[in-house]
Design a protein around this motif. Structure first.
Motif, mmCIF file in Angstrom:
data_model
loop_
_atom_site.group_PDB
_atom_site.id
_atom_site.type_symbol
_atom_site.label_atom_id
_atom_site.label_comp_id
_atom_site.label_asym_id
_atom_site.label_seq_id
_atom_site.Cartn_x
_atom_site.Cartn_y
_atom_site.Cartn_z
ATOM 1 N N GLU A 206 0.827 -1.205 0.000
ATOM 2 C CA GLU A 206 0.000 0.000 0.000
ATOM 3 C C GLU A 206 0.865 1.260 0.000
ATOM 4 N N GLU A 207 1.957 1.204 0.774
ATOM 5 C CA GLU A 207 2.856 2.353 0.827
ATOM 6 C C GLU A 207 3.507 2.615 -0.529
ATOM 7 N N PHE A 208 3.732 1.550 -1.278
ATOM 8 C CA PHE A 208 4.393 1.655 -2.581
ATOM 9 C C PHE A 208 3.626 2.596 -3.504
ATOM 10 N N TYR A 209 2.313 2.381 -3.634
ATOM 11 C CA TYR A 209 1.496 3.221 -4.513
ATOM 12 C C TYR A 209 1.484 4.669 -4.043
ATOM 13 N N TYR A 210 1.381 4.831 -2.741
ATOM 14 C CA TYR A 210 1.320 6.189 -2.191
ATOM 15 C C TYR A 210 2.610 6.953 -2.460
ATOM 16 N N TYR A 211 3.732 6.354 -2.088
ATOM 17 C CA TYR A 211 5.004 7.068 -2.235
ATOM 18 C C TYR A 211 5.354 7.326 -3.701
ATOM 19 N N LEU B 159 5.658 17.364 -0.179
ATOM 20 C CA LEU B 159 6.762 16.915 0.678
ATOM 21 C C LEU B 159 6.324 16.782 2.137
ATOM 22 N N LEU B 160 5.564 17.762 2.603
ATOM 23 C CA LEU B 160 5.065 17.712 3.982
ATOM 24 C C LEU B 160 4.129 16.521 4.173
ATOM 25 N N ASN B 161 3.339 16.244 3.157
ATOM 26 C CA ASN B 161 2.415 15.110 3.217
ATOM 27 C C ASN B 161 3.173 13.791 3.338
ATOM 28 N N ILE B 162 4.239 13.666 2.564
ATOM 29 C CA ILE B 162 5.058 12.447 2.621
ATOM 30 C C ILE B 162 5.672 12.282 4.012
ATOM 31 N N ILE B 163 6.156 13.380 4.568
ATOM 32 C CA ILE B 163 6.772 13.333 5.905
ATOM 33 C C ILE B 163 5.743 12.951 6.968
ATOM 34 N N LEU B 164 4.561 13.572 6.888
ATOM 35 C CA LEU B 164 3.527 13.353 7.907
ATOM 36 C C LEU B 164 2.862 11.983 7.818
ATOM 37 N N HIS C 9 0.670 9.468 13.413
ATOM 38 C CA HIS C 9 -0.757 9.363 13.707
ATOM 39 C C HIS C 9 -1.133 10.368 14.792
ATOM 40 N N VAL C 10 -2.354 10.844 14.699
ATOM 41 C CA VAL C 10 -2.877 11.802 15.676
ATOM 42 C C VAL C 10 -4.163 11.226 16.247
ATOM 43 N N ARG C 11 -4.338 11.327 17.558
ATOM 44 C CA ARG C 11 -5.568 10.817 18.161
ATOM 45 C C ARG C 11 -6.536 11.958 18.437
ATOM 46 N N LEU C 12 -7.677 11.927 17.771
ATOM 47 C CA LEU C 12 -8.776 12.873 17.994
ATOM 48 C C LEU C 12 -10.058 12.044 18.012
ATOM 49 N N VAL C 13 -10.342 11.424 19.146
ATOM 50 C CA VAL C 13 -11.404 10.419 19.299
ATOM 51 C C VAL C 13 -11.003 9.144 18.551
ATOM 52 N N LEU C 14 -10.763 9.263 17.250
ATOM 53 C CA LEU C 14 -10.211 8.166 16.451
ATOM 54 C C LEU C 14 -8.740 8.455 16.167
ATOM 55 N N PHE C 15 -8.031 7.439 15.708
ATOM 56 C CA PHE C 15 -6.656 7.653 15.256
ATOM 57 C C PHE C 15 -6.689 8.122 13.800
ATOM 58 N N PHE C 16 -6.030 9.233 13.539
ATOM 59 C CA PHE C 16 -5.961 9.785 12.186
ATOM 60 C C PHE C 16 -4.515 9.789 11.709
ATOM 61 N N ASN C 17 -4.327 9.430 10.462
ATOM 62 C CA ASN C 17 -3.013 9.620 9.866
ATOM 63 C C ASN C 17 -2.826 11.117 9.638
ATOM 64 N N ALA C 18 -1.664 11.632 9.995
ATOM 65 C CA ALA C 18 -1.418 13.079 9.891
ATOM 66 C C ALA C 18 -1.488 13.560 8.439
ATOM 67 N N ALA C 19 -1.075 12.712 7.501
ATOM 68 C CA ALA C 19 -1.145 13.085 6.083
ATOM 69 C C ALA C 19 -2.596 13.206 5.626
ATOM 70 N N TYR C 20 -3.455 12.358 6.177
ATOM 71 C CA TYR C 20 -4.896 12.442 5.879
ATOM 72 C C TYR C 20 -5.451 13.789 6.331
ATOM 73 N N LEU C 21 -5.078 14.209 7.532
ATOM 74 C CA LEU C 21 -5.544 15.499 8.052
ATOM 75 C C LEU C 21 -5.042 16.656 7.187
ATOM 76 N N LEU C 22 -3.819 16.514 6.690
ATOM 77 C CA LEU C 22 -3.280 17.552 5.801
ATOM 78 C C LEU C 22 -4.055 17.585 4.481
ATOM 79 N N PHE C 23 -4.366 16.414 3.947
ATOM 80 C CA PHE C 23 -5.196 16.338 2.743
ATOM 81 C C PHE C 23 -6.556 16.997 2.991
ATOM 82 N N TYR C 24 -7.123 16.697 4.149
ATOM 83 C CA TYR C 24 -8.444 17.229 4.507
ATOM 84 C C TYR C 24 -8.406 18.763 4.562
#
Length: 200
Positions: free
Chosen positions: A2-7, A35-40, A44-59
């Motif tokens: 999964e990481e392969f496609y993303y990177y 670049l920031l998205n790749i780094i993040l 993971h960030v916990r806000l009730v649920l666990f969120f991937n930090a890159a997901y939050l940046l996309f959002y």
């Protein structure tokens, strides 16, 4: 895997923005965002649920892009967005409970469906991109909220989602460039026909 496609998708987009697009502020911010998205993506960030930090940046990026494109003022865009969110949740829930119906992986179906929907209803690449990423983000959030009791410690916007989103952006960019190329060829063809008509 999964990481392969993303990177690979993100590095492709970074190379594209850094070396091919014209030099302006948009290019700089887009390259920095990638670049920031790749780094993040590793955090993971916990806000009730666990969120991937890159997901939050996309959002956050999608909301800013959507605000810039003023899609919230367009009823068609809002309806399209809601359709995408519910389609995402429905497809993944259906795949979860009855996976035998799917020939393709649900991830690829979502990408293809969302790209077709955005490309069919929107002409601007910015609008398409904003709707695509917002639909992906909110669809993932809806799906995660529904199934969170089944999976403890699940991460919203994990590598599977990041791969889908980044691959979809690449595909959406490809579709937009293809349309642009077809339009340019059509315009040149019209000019050639006009020139031939005048000469005759």
């Amino acid at each position: 895997m999964e990481e392969f496609y993303y990177y690979w998708s993100m590095w492709f987009l970074w190379v594209l923005t850094t070396f091919i697009l014209e030099k302006n502020k948009t290019r700089f911010f887009t390259s920095a965002f990638i670049l920031l998205n790749i780094i993040l993506s590793m955090y993971h960030v916990r806000l009730v649920l666990f969120f991937n930090a890159a997901y939050l940046l996309f959002y956050a990026g999608a909301y800013m892009l959507g605000g810039y494109a003023a899609i919230h003022k367009n009823m068609r865009c809002l309806l399209l967005h809601l359709s995408m969110v519910f389609a995402y949740g429905f497809l993944f829930l259906f795949a979860l409970y009855d996976p035998v119906w799917f020939i393709l992986k649900p991830e690829w179906l979502i990408i293809i469906l969302f790209v077709i929907m955005t490309a069919a209803f929107e002409k601007s690449f910015v609008n398409r991109l904003a709707l695509f990423v917002l639909g992906m983000c909110q669809g993932e959030l809806l799906y995660s909220l529904i199934i969170r009791k089944l999976y403890d410690g699940m991460v919203v916007g994990g590598y599977s989602w990041l791969s889908m989103c980044s691959a979809g952006i690449v595909l959406l960019y490809g579709v937009s460039q293809y349309e642009r190329l077809v339009h340019q060829i059509h315009q040149k063809w019209k000019r050639l026909n006009k020139g031939a008509t005048k000469m005759s």
